[in-house]
Design a protein around this motif. Sequence first.
Motif, PDB file in Angstrom:
ATOM      1  N   TYR A   1      26.974  29.705  38.663  1.00 20.95           N
ATOM      2  CA  TYR A   1      28.040  30.135  39.558  1.00 20.95           C
ATOM      3  C   TYR A   1      28.976  31.073  38.812  1.00 20.95           C
ATOM      4  O   TYR A   1      28.920  31.200  37.582  1.00 20.95           O
ATOM      5  CB  TYR A   1      28.826  28.932  40.101  1.00 20.95           C
ATOM      6  N   GLY A   2      29.836  31.732  39.544  1.00 20.70           N
ATOM      7  CA  GLY A   2      30.800  32.599  38.889  1.00 20.70           C
ATOM      8  C   GLY A   2      31.680  33.333  39.874  1.00 20.70           C
ATOM      9  O   GLY A   2      31.555  33.183  41.099  1.00 20.70           O
ATOM     10  N   LYS A   3      32.580  34.122  39.306  1.00 21.03           N
ATOM     11  CA  LYS A   3      33.504  34.918  40.119  1.00 21.03           C
ATOM     12  C   LYS A   3      33.864  36.186  39.361  1.00 21.03           C
ATOM     13  O   LYS A   3      34.184  36.142  38.169  1.00 21.03           O
ATOM     14  CB  LYS A   3      34.766  34.129  40.438  1.00 21.03           C
ATOM     15  N   LEU A   4      33.787  37.308  40.057  1.00 22.74           N
ATOM     16  CA  LEU A   4      34.267  38.582  39.531  1.00 22.74           C
ATOM     17  C   LEU A   4      35.466  38.997  40.371  1.00 22.74           C
ATOM     18  O   LEU A   4      35.381  39.050  41.598  1.00 22.74           O
ATOM     19  CB  LEU A   4      33.170  39.647  39.604  1.00 22.74           C
ATOM     20  N   ASN A   5      36.583  39.279  39.711  1.00 18.23           N
ATOM     21  CA  ASN A   5      37.805  39.649  40.411  1.00 18.23           C
ATOM     22  C   ASN A   5      38.434  40.820  39.662  1.00 18.23           C
ATOM     23  O   ASN A   5      38.945  40.650  38.551  1.00 18.23           O
ATOM     24  CB  ASN A   5      38.763  38.456  40.466  1.00 18.23           C
ATOM     25  N   VAL A   6      38.361  41.994  40.249  1.00 17.97           N
ATOM     26  CA  VAL A   6      38.845  43.207  39.592  1.00 17.97           C
ATOM     27  C   VAL A   6      39.877  43.888  40.491  1.00 17.97           C
ATOM     28  O   VAL A   6      39.664  44.027  41.695  1.00 17.97           O
ATOM     29  CB  VAL A   6      37.684  44.180  39.302  1.00 17.97           C
ATOM     30  N   SER A   7      40.988  44.288  39.890  1.00 16.10           N
ATOM     31  CA  SER A   7      42.030  44.966  40.670  1.00 16.10           C
ATOM     32  C   SER A   7      42.573  46.167  39.913  1.00 16.10           C
ATOM     33  O   SER A   7      42.594  46.197  38.676  1.00 16.10           O
ATOM     34  CB  SER A   7      43.177  44.000  40.995  1.00 16.10           C
ATOM     35  N   LEU A   8      42.998  47.156  40.674  1.00 11.28           N
ATOM     36  CA  LEU A   8      43.679  48.331  40.141  1.00 11.28           C
ATOM     37  C   LEU A   8      45.152  48.175  40.483  1.00 11.28           C
ATOM     38  O   LEU A   8      45.516  48.095  41.658  1.00 11.28           O
ATOM     39  CB  LEU A   8      43.108  49.603  40.761  1.00 11.28           C
ATOM     40  N   ASN A   9      46.002  48.101  39.445  1.00 15.62           N
ATOM     41  CA  ASN A   9      47.419  47.807  39.638  1.00 15.62           C
ATOM     42  C   ASN A   9      48.300  48.914  39.080  1.00 15.62           C
ATOM     43  O   ASN A   9      48.029  49.452  38.000  1.00 15.62           O
ATOM     44  CB  ASN A   9      47.807  46.496  38.959  1.00 15.62           C
ATOM     45  N   GLN A  10      49.349  49.201  39.819  1.00 12.00           N
ATOM     46  CA  GLN A  10      50.419  50.047  39.317  1.00 12.00           C
ATOM     47  C   GLN A  10      51.583  49.136  38.973  1.00 12.00           C
ATOM     48  O   GLN A  10      52.128  48.456  39.861  1.00 12.00           O
ATOM     49  CB  GLN A  10      50.842  51.087  40.353  1.00 12.00           C
TER      50      GLN A  10
END
Length: 354
Positions: A25-34
Motif C-alpha cells: 500500500y502507499g500514498k503519493l501526495n505532491v503539491s505546488l505551493n507559493q
Amino acid sequence: MKKVLLAAAIATISLNAAQAAPTLYGKLNVSLNQVDNVNATGNNETQLNSNASRIGVKGEEKLTENVGVVYLAEFGFATDGSGSDAEWSARNRFLGLKFNKVGTLKAGKYDSYFKTSAGKYQDIFNDDTNLDITKTMYGEERLNNVIGFETDKNLLIPGLQFNFQAQTGESSSTDPKAGETGDDNKRDSLDSFSTSLTYENKDIGLATGIAGNFGVQGAYNALDGKKYYSDAIRVTGSLDLTPAGAEGLVFGALYQQAEPTDDVVAYKDLKEKAWLVSGTYSIPSTPWAVKAQYQSAKTDWANNDRKIDQYGLGVDYNFNKQARFYGVVAQQKRDWYVDNDKKTVFGLGMEYNF
C-alpha cells in the motif's frame, strides 16, 4: 483420482499462500505551493512539496483459531527528492499478535495513541507540509521502542476502544534540547506512556476520544521546536450530520493541554493550551468537497507568552476513493514577531492512494 488430489493440494497451497501474502500500500501526495514570508524572513518561495508520501507492506495471518500474527512496515520518501524523506525514512512499523475478540499486542515504532486520537475530522489537513497541526501544537509524535495494546472495538461496548503504549528507556537522549531532565537526561525503562479511550457510533455520526501522554517527549513550536518530556491531555470529537439529514456535513473539534514533567530542568512553569475547530462539506452527488480549519496554541512560561494562530481553507475534487485534486490557502500568525509575523500559503496538489 490422483489428478483430483493433486489439483486439490495445489489449490490448498495457493489459498494458503494468498492468505499469507502481504498487502502493498502507499500514498503519493505532491503539491505546488507559493509561500509568502518563509520562516519569518520576509522572503517568498515557490515550493514543490511531498506531503508525507509513503509506501508500506502489511499483513495478518492466523496462527491458531484465536490467535493471529499482524505486521506492518512503512517507509516515507520524498517525491520531490528533498527534505527529511529524501531517502527512505522510518515511519510506522511493528510486529504483533492479534487475539480474537480481545485485542492486539504490538511492538515496534508507531504513532502515539495521543496523536491518533485526532481523527480525520479533527486534523483535516493531516500530512500537509504547511497546514498539519504539527505546525502549531505539541503531541504529534511517532514513538520509537514501544510496546502497545489495543482492545477490540467490540470487547465491551460496540465502538469503544482502549489503547495503551509504553516506551522503553533506550529512547532517551543526552541532547539537552531533547529533554533536560537531569545530569545525563536518561530515562528509566517504561516510564513514558501514551493512552487513549475512543468511541465511534456511525449510526448517529459521533466519534470522540480522550487521550493522555505521560512523560512523552514532544516538540513545542513556540520554543522553536525544542523537545521536552511532557504530560498532556487531549479531548477530541466529530459529528457527522448525515444521519440528521444534513448529508455530507461534518464538524470536528480538539482541545489539549501540555506541560513538561516535574523532572525537566528548563521551563518548569511552561504550559501550552491548544485547540482547533473544523468543518467539512462533501457536496452530495458531486465529486467536490470544501473544508476549513482554525487552530490555535498559546504557550506561557516565566511571565512570557507566545501564541500561534492558523487557518486553512481547502477544496477537493475526488475522482474516486484513490485519487483527488485539491487546492488550499492558509495563513499562520506568530504573535511574538515584531515584523513578518504572518506566513501565507497557496497551493494546488494531487493525492493518489494505492
